[in-house]
Design an enzyme around this catalytic site. Sequence first.
Site, PDB file in Angstrom:
ATOM      1  N   ASP A  50       0.809  -1.229   0.000  1.00 46.31           N
ATOM      2  CA  ASP A  50       0.000   0.000   0.000  1.00 46.31           C
ATOM      3  C   ASP A  50       0.839   1.275   0.000  1.00 46.31           C
ATOM      4  O   ASP A  50       0.440   2.290   0.573  1.00 46.31           O
ATOM      5  CB  ASP A  50      -0.966   0.010   1.207  1.00 46.31           C
ATOM      6  CG  ASP A  50      -1.832  -1.226   1.230  1.00 46.31           C
ATOM      7  OD1 ASP A  50      -2.166  -1.716   0.139  1.00 46.31           O
ATOM      8  OD2 ASP A  50      -2.153  -1.701   2.328  1.00 46.31           O
ATOM      9  N   GLU A  51       1.974   1.229  -0.639  1.00 49.77           N
ATOM     10  CA  GLU A  51       2.850   2.413  -0.701  1.00 49.77           C
ATOM     11  C   GLU A  51       2.323   3.461  -1.680  1.00 49.77           C
ATOM     12  O   GLU A  51       2.834   4.587  -1.723  1.00 49.77           O
ATOM     13  CB  GLU A  51       4.267   2.000  -1.127  1.00 49.77           C
ATOM     14  CG  GLU A  51       5.021   1.086  -0.161  1.00 49.77           C
ATOM     15  CD  GLU A  51       4.742  -0.381  -0.413  1.00 49.77           C
ATOM     16  OE1 GLU A  51       3.838  -0.696  -1.222  1.00 49.77           O
ATOM     17  OE2 GLU A  51       5.420  -1.215   0.215  1.00 49.77           O
ATOM     18  N   GLY A  52       1.348   3.052  -2.507  1.00 49.28           N
ATOM     19  CA  GLY A  52       0.847   3.960  -3.548  1.00 49.28           C
ATOM     20  C   GLY A  52       1.382   3.551  -4.920  1.00 49.28           C
ATOM     21  O   GLY A  52       1.478   4.369  -5.833  1.00 49.28           O
ATOM     22  N   LYS A  53       1.677   2.263  -5.054  1.00 50.99           N
ATOM     23  CA  LYS A  53       2.240   1.745  -6.326  1.00 50.99           C
ATOM     24  C   LYS A  53       1.293   2.021  -7.495  1.00 50.99           C
ATOM     25  O   LYS A  53       1.712   2.415  -8.576  1.00 50.99           O
ATOM     26  CB  LYS A  53       2.498   0.228  -6.227  1.00 50.99           C
ATOM     27  CG  LYS A  53       3.481  -0.164  -5.135  1.00 50.99           C
ATOM     28  CD  LYS A  53       3.595  -1.649  -4.974  1.00 50.99           C
ATOM     29  CE  LYS A  53       2.366  -2.337  -4.404  1.00 50.99           C
ATOM     30  NZ  LYS A  53       2.035  -1.987  -3.013  1.00 50.99           N
ATOM     31  N   GLY A 102      -4.640  -4.231  -3.739  1.00 54.37           N
ATOM     32  CA  GLY A 102      -5.656  -3.182  -3.935  1.00 54.37           C
ATOM     33  C   GLY A 102      -4.918  -1.933  -4.345  1.00 54.37           C
ATOM     34  O   GLY A 102      -4.221  -1.333  -3.531  1.00 54.37           O
ATOM     35  N   HIS A 103      -4.991  -1.580  -5.598  1.00 56.90           N
ATOM     36  CA  HIS A 103      -4.246  -0.430  -6.122  1.00 56.90           C
ATOM     37  C   HIS A 103      -5.223   0.676  -6.499  1.00 56.90           C
ATOM     38  O   HIS A 103      -6.056   0.503  -7.397  1.00 56.90           O
ATOM     39  CB  HIS A 103      -3.400  -0.855  -7.333  1.00 56.90           C
ATOM     40  CG  HIS A 103      -2.319  -1.832  -6.974  1.00 56.90           C
ATOM     41  ND1 HIS A 103      -1.443  -2.364  -7.888  1.00 56.90           N
ATOM     42  CD2 HIS A 103      -1.963  -2.366  -5.774  1.00 56.90           C
ATOM     43  CE1 HIS A 103      -0.610  -3.172  -7.271  1.00 56.90           C
ATOM     44  NE2 HIS A 103      -0.908  -3.210  -5.986  1.00 56.90           N
ATOM     45  N   THR A 104      -5.116   1.801  -5.805  1.00 62.82           N
ATOM     46  CA  THR A 104      -6.089   2.884  -5.977  1.00 62.82           C
ATOM     47  C   THR A 104      -5.602   3.899  -7.004  1.00 62.82           C
ATOM     48  O   THR A 104      -4.496   4.418  -6.884  1.00 62.82           O
ATOM     49  CB  THR A 104      -6.277   3.621  -4.628  1.00 62.82           C
ATOM     50  OG1 THR A 104      -6.441   2.641  -3.607  1.00 62.82           O
ATOM     51  CG2 THR A 104      -7.481   4.552  -4.687  1.00 62.82           C
ATOM     52  N   GLN A 144       1.773  -6.271  -3.590  1.00 67.33           N
ATOM     53  CA  GLN A 144       2.292  -6.466  -2.239  1.00 67.33           C
ATOM     54  C   GLN A 144       3.598  -5.659  -2.139  1.00 67.33           C
ATOM     55  O   GLN A 144       3.691  -4.612  -2.748  1.00 67.33           O
ATOM     56  CB  GLN A 144       2.505  -7.960  -1.922  1.00 67.33           C
ATOM     57  CG  GLN A 144       1.231  -8.751  -1.750  1.00 67.33           C
ATOM     58  CD  GLN A 144       0.444  -8.967  -3.035  1.00 67.33           C
ATOM     59  OE1 GLN A 144       0.968  -9.518  -3.995  1.00 67.33           O
ATOM     60  NE2 GLN A 144      -0.794  -8.540  -3.048  1.00 67.33           N
ATOM     61  N   THR A 166      -9.598  -5.032   1.898  1.00 61.83           N
ATOM     62  CA  THR A 166     -10.422  -5.598   2.974  1.00 61.83           C
ATOM     63  C   THR A 166     -11.082  -4.523   3.843  1.00 61.83           C
ATOM     64  O   THR A 166     -11.922  -4.859   4.679  1.00 61.83           O
ATOM     65  CB  THR A 166      -9.555  -6.481   3.907  1.00 61.83           C
ATOM     66  OG1 THR A 166      -8.476  -5.660   4.386  1.00 61.83           O
ATOM     67  CG2 THR A 166      -8.984  -7.678   3.171  1.00 61.83           C
ATOM     68  N   GLY A 167     -10.658  -3.269   3.682  1.00 59.16           N
ATOM     69  CA  GLY A 167     -11.226  -2.193   4.508  1.00 59.16           C
ATOM     70  C   GLY A 167     -10.686  -2.175   5.930  1.00 59.16           C
ATOM     71  O   GLY A 167     -11.087  -1.358   6.752  1.00 59.16           O
TER      72      GLY A 167
HETATM   73  P1  GDP Z   1      -0.888   0.366  -3.496  1.00 58.11           P
HETATM   74  O1  GDP Z   1      -1.451  -0.916  -3.032  1.00 58.11           O
HETATM   75  O2  GDP Z   1       0.592   0.467  -3.256  1.00 58.11           O
HETATM   76  O3  GDP Z   1      -1.256   0.734  -4.893  1.00 58.11           O
HETATM   77  O4  GDP Z   1      -1.547   1.507  -2.556  1.00 58.11           O
HETATM   78  P2  GDP Z   1      -3.101   1.617  -2.114  1.00 58.11           P
HETATM   79  O5  GDP Z   1      -3.882   2.128  -3.247  1.00 58.11           O
HETATM   80  O6  GDP Z   1      -3.559   0.362  -1.460  1.00 58.11           O
HETATM   81  O7  GDP Z   1      -2.997   2.661  -0.952  1.00 58.11           O
HETATM   82  C1  GDP Z   1      -2.486   3.923  -1.148  1.00 58.11           C
HETATM   83  C2  GDP Z   1      -3.547   4.965  -0.754  1.00 58.11           C
HETATM   84  O8  GDP Z   1      -2.935   6.237  -0.634  1.00 58.11           O
HETATM   85  C3  GDP Z   1      -4.631   5.136  -1.793  1.00 58.11           C
HETATM   86  O9  GDP Z   1      -5.818   5.471  -1.147  1.00 58.11           O
HETATM   87  C4  GDP Z   1      -4.138   6.313  -2.626  1.00 58.11           C
HETATM   88  O10 GDP Z   1      -5.204   7.040  -3.243  1.00 58.11           O
HETATM   89  C5  GDP Z   1      -3.465   7.143  -1.586  1.00 58.11           C
HETATM   90  N1  GDP Z   1      -2.299   7.919  -2.036  1.00 58.11           N
HETATM   91  C6  GDP Z   1      -1.341   7.584  -2.929  1.00 58.11           C
HETATM   92  N2  GDP Z   1      -0.407   8.539  -3.002  1.00 58.11           N
HETATM   93  C7  GDP Z   1      -0.781   9.504  -2.127  1.00 58.11           C
HETATM   94  C8  GDP Z   1      -0.215  10.744  -1.712  1.00 58.11           C
HETATM   95  O11 GDP Z   1       0.861  11.156  -2.146  1.00 58.11           O
HETATM   96  N3  GDP Z   1      -0.911  11.460  -0.778  1.00 58.11           N
HETATM   97  C9  GDP Z   1      -2.085  11.026  -0.239  1.00 58.11           C
HETATM   98  N4  GDP Z   1      -2.671  11.785   0.667  1.00 58.11           N
HETATM   99  N5  GDP Z   1      -2.640   9.862  -0.610  1.00 58.11           N
HETATM  100  C10 GDP Z   1      -1.985   9.107  -1.514  1.00 58.11           C
HETATM  101  P1  IMO Z   2      -0.924  -4.173  -2.351  1.00 56.31           P
HETATM  102  O1  IMO Z   2      -0.509  -4.654  -3.699  1.00 56.31           O
HETATM  103  C1  IMO Z   2      -0.915  -4.725   1.954  1.00 56.31           C
HETATM  104  C2  IMO Z   2      -0.875  -8.827   3.452  1.00 56.31           C
HETATM  105  C3  IMO Z   2      -2.101  -9.294   4.190  1.00 56.31           C
HETATM  106  C4  IMO Z   2      -1.455 -10.290   5.135  1.00 56.31           C
HETATM  107  C5  IMO Z   2      -0.387 -10.933   4.283  1.00 56.31           C
HETATM  108  C6  IMO Z   2      -0.820 -12.232   3.611  1.00 56.31           C
HETATM  109  O2  IMO Z   2      -2.227  -3.476  -2.315  1.00 56.31           O
HETATM  110  O3  IMO Z   2       0.177  -3.404  -1.685  1.00 56.31           O
HETATM  111  P2  IMO Z   2      -2.489 -12.924   1.686  1.00 56.31           P
HETATM  112  O4  IMO Z   2      -3.857 -12.444   1.346  1.00 56.31           O
HETATM  113  O5  IMO Z   2      -1.488 -12.675   0.615  1.00 56.31           O
HETATM  114  O6  IMO Z   2      -2.486 -14.322   2.193  1.00 56.31           O
HETATM  115  O7  IMO Z   2      -2.055 -12.029   2.946  1.00 56.31           O
HETATM  116  O8  IMO Z   2      -0.058  -9.984   3.277  1.00 56.31           O
HETATM  117  N1  IMO Z   2      -1.136  -8.296   2.088  1.00 56.31           N
HETATM  118  C7  IMO Z   2      -1.094  -6.993   1.791  1.00 56.31           C
HETATM  119  N2  IMO Z   2      -0.912  -5.916   2.581  1.00 56.31           N
HETATM  120  N3  IMO Z   2      -1.041  -4.569   0.629  1.00 56.31           N
HETATM  121  C8  IMO Z   2      -1.190  -5.644  -0.192  1.00 56.31           C
HETATM  122  O9  IMO Z   2      -1.197  -5.538  -1.525  1.00 56.31           O
HETATM  123  C9  IMO Z   2      -1.270  -6.923   0.390  1.00 56.31           C
HETATM  124  N4  IMO Z   2      -1.439  -8.170  -0.090  1.00 56.31           N
HETATM  125  C10 IMO Z   2      -1.341  -8.997   0.946  1.00 56.31           C
HETATM  126  O10 IMO Z   2      -2.744  -8.246   4.861  1.00 56.31           O
HETATM  127  O11 IMO Z   2      -0.812  -9.598   6.178  1.00 56.31           O
HETATM  128 MG    MG Z   3      -2.925  -1.645  -1.753  1.00 61.06          MG
END
Ligand code: GDP
Ligand code: IMO
Ligand code: MG
Length: 391
Positions: free
Chosen positions: A14-17, A41-43, A215, A292-293
Amino acid sequence: MSKVDCVIGLQMGDEGKGKIVDYLAKNYDVIARFSGGDNAGHTIYKDTEKIVLHLIPSGILNPNIINIIGNGVVINPIAFKQEVEMLQSHGIDVKSRLIISDKAHIITPLHKAWDAYNESQLGSNKIGSTLKGIGPCYTDKVARKGLRVSDIFKPDFQLLGIKWNNTIGLPFECPNLKEFFEACKFLKEFRIEQTEILINKLLKEGKEILAEGAQATGLDIDFGSYPYVTSSVTTTAGVCQGLGVAPNKIGTVYGVIKAYTTRVGNGPFITELFDETGEEICKRGNEYGSTTGRKRRCGWLNLDEVNYNAMLCGVDKLVITKSDVLTGFEEIKVYSNDNLETIKGWSDINSIEFDNFLSLVEKNTGIPVTIVSCGTGRNDILLRDIYLMEN
Ligand code: GDP
Ligand code: IMO
Ligand code: MG
């Protein structure tokens, strides 16, 4: 001959990939997923519409980009169908923009049921899985009894349902498979081929390809905090195996980090905050899982973790996201060399204090921070002037 550039998470997901891939997409002809499944989950944003992608690459919003789901990905046909329909409701023509590997493995309802069962047996040692069936599917793949996309074309494929229904000794009732078989039919209508051959052909033609990590390195099956990891190879090495490109075809590796750290799910987290600062970061950063919220655990940036993960992934350029979330904190903390250091916070992204923070990251990692993200929108991006020519 061009090379495959990569976007890899250097923390625990969830780094914002997704946002960074969507931003970089304009420079590429192809975006490819190489590992994981709908646990990701990529937003991304289409203007103001928020779209969360799980399985489909983040280049899908762009009509000129080919999106590839590589052989290293695991596909749940039911989740796939739902995601395609969601994108269609946003007016996106997925079929013409997506190509799927014939060797990607299929997540069945049995895999999901096994995931839930396995977690239920772990009591307080639960992994915190997303329960998408990822682990059991990769387990079957490695045990050489998995189902691949090419298998759904076999005439006796439907018979599997009968076989599964008669499986003796399942610790749960066999899930209903009707929806699964319908979704497999839906999947069959997409362009399915040997994507490893296609990708290498496109590289020869000089096409620009970007691999989208799912991930993160901290969740890698080998190098993450085992057993609190996912079941795939999430590093740059995973790009080679998950797309079928040789190591000498890897180009620029972008390592993405947040200005702080989050983790969703269980496992070690050295800089985790249990106080109101952690709550404040969670609130400002809206740190709730995209899949998953669940509430994400929040803590300070850990440069020791980033260094280790950047080493494993051969990172050339760092991308820092969510720097805006820390704006306004009087002081912030950064962990490095086994030490939690306090530094001055920033009131503005265009300030000396923020520059000092970036310099600290660069000094500690030896890697330039070339892109800074400061908001959720595609254009909330600062390219660092000193490196501008390169991005
Ligand atoms: P991913 O799984 O690495 O693609 O990241 P996620 O989408 O799961 O989570 C990143 C969250 O941070 C999302 O809700 C994005 O909309 C948000 N986001 C990404 N970059 C930024 C940023 O620079 N600032 C803020 N405030 N939100 C960001
Ligand atoms: P993105 O691509 C954050 C975590 C789960 C759990 C562990 C194993 O959005 O960054 P799994 O469902 O693979 O058996 O879960 O890995 N996990 C993530 N955490 N971002 C993800 O993907 C994840 N995908 C799996 O929460 O700790
Ligand atoms: Mg994510």
